[in-house]
Design a protein around this motif. Structure first.
Motif: not given
Length: 196
Positions: A7-11, A64-70, A36-50
């Motif tokens: 779900a994270d990867l799809t989002a 995320l960037d590595m998983a979605l790389a071309a 901003a939405d992508y940054r929010e997802l990254c923050t969520h995946l880091s336990g709601a911290t930057l």
């Protein structure tokens, strides 16, 4: 470090596509919202911290960037990490782009010929810029490289053995070998123009 779910990867993938579409449509407000939405997802995946959301190989943004790389050699979407080859005025260069977690749009150009002139004295050059409205990443990379060639093409000084090895490693990548094989001897005169 949290586990990336499907779900994270799809989002994240949907966000990259939306960002790409926004850049092509010259919608920088929409692109900023997606970032901003992508940054929010990254923050969520880091336990709601930057903390740990972007820097470092184990951070959520990096993962995320590595998983979605071309795929290597395939032009990435805007906001997608990738490596591809361009040849401008006879000068081949591997172009690396960063993913959407990066603060900047970055093109890093790498030499694939250790003895040829290049736009940076150590075989690479990083260029920060805003995405060009309505252009694909490779189109803008070609424009940027052309400007850098006109301004900064110089012979590379004696390179360290490590740098030469890095250039040779890039030159041996399958997508680089395949693309350079498409160039015939008719490209030689263009290459000769850049020999000092």
């Amino acid at each position: 470090m949290s586990i990336l779910t499907d779900a994270d990867l799809t989002a994240a993938q949907v966000m990259v596509v939306r960002y790409h579409q926004a850049i092509l449509a010259s919608d920088f407000t929409g692109a900023g919202k997606v970032r901003a939405d992508y940054r929010e997802l990254c923050t969520h995946l880091s336990g709601a911290t930057l903390v740990g959301s972007v820097p470092g190989a184990s951070s959520s943004g990096e993962r995320l960037d590595m998983a979605l790389a071309a795929e290597d050699g395939v032009e990435p979407l805007w906001g997608q990490r990738g490596r591809f080859l361009v040849v401008v005025d006879g000068l081949p260069a591997v172009v690396k782009t960063l993913g959407l977690s990066s603060t900047w749009n970055v093109f890093t150009f790498y030499a694939v010929e250790a003895k040829a002139p290049f736009i940076g004295p150590s075989g690479y050059r990083t260029h920060y810029c805003a995405p060009a409205p309505g252009k694909m990443p490779a189109e803008q990379a070609v424009d940027v490289l052309r400007q850098l060639i006109r301004a900064d093409l110089r012979p590379m000084p004696s390179l360290s053995a490590t740098t030469v090895q890095q250039i040779q490693t890039l030159a041996a990548l399958p997508f680089v070998v395949a693309m350079l094989a498409h160039f015939s001897d008719s490209a030689a005169p263009a290459l000769q123009l850049h020999l000092f």
